[in-house]
Design a protein around this motif. Structure first.
Motif, PDB file in Angstrom:
ATOM      1  N   GLY A  40      43.886  42.226  43.668  1.00 37.23           N
ATOM      2  CA  GLY A  40      42.437  42.354  43.550  1.00 37.23           C
ATOM      3  C   GLY A  40      42.019  41.870  42.180  1.00 37.23           C
ATOM      4  N   CYS A  41      41.148  40.858  42.138  1.00 39.89           N
ATOM      5  CA  CYS A  41      40.746  40.250  40.867  1.00 39.89           C
ATOM      6  C   CYS A  41      39.268  40.511  40.601  1.00 39.89           C
ATOM      7  N   PHE A  42      38.986  41.055  39.442  1.00 46.70           N
ATOM      8  CA  PHE A  42      37.643  41.454  39.042  1.00 46.70           C
ATOM      9  C   PHE A  42      37.198  40.597  37.864  1.00 46.70           C
ATOM     10  N   THR A  43      35.977  40.050  37.958  1.00 52.34           N
ATOM     11  CA  THR A  43      35.400  39.284  36.855  1.00 52.34           C
ATOM     12  C   THR A  43      34.073  39.928  36.481  1.00 52.34           C
ATOM     13  N   PRO A  44      34.017  40.640  35.352  1.00 50.10           N
ATOM     14  CA  PRO A  44      32.736  41.222  34.930  1.00 50.10           C
ATOM     15  C   PRO A  44      31.757  40.118  34.565  1.00 50.10           C
TER      16      PRO A  44
END
Length: 84
Positions: free
Chosen positions: A44-48
């Motif tokens: 799971g990849c999160f980019t703020p």
């Protein structure tokens, strides 16, 4: 995770809307961070918003439903789904 799951990545509360590819996190101090979410190479990849992508690999859930997640940089977090 299902669409719109709410989890605690202790001490962070996170709402993940996979169908829309978005997330919203609230930290222990009440600061809200929003951004985009994708699955990439089983993580799971999160980019703020305005930030750098960080990807997490989840371990298998334990008997209580919690699991550990490890980021690409080695950061570890305990995750527990919040009851509805």
């Amino acid at each position: 995770m299902r669409s719109a799951d709410v989890v605690d990545c202790l001490p962070v509360r996170q709402k993940l809307t996979k169908d829309e590819g978005t997330f919203s996190m609230t930290d222990a101090a009440g600061k809200v961070t929003n951004g985009s979410f994708v699955m990439k190479d089983g993580k799971g990849c999160f980019t703020p918003a305005g930030g750098k992508m960080m990807c997490w690999k989840n371990d298998a859930p334990g008997a209580d439903g919690s699991w550990s997640a490890t980021a690409d940089d080695g950061t570890k977090s305990t995750v527990m789904k919040k009851a509805s």
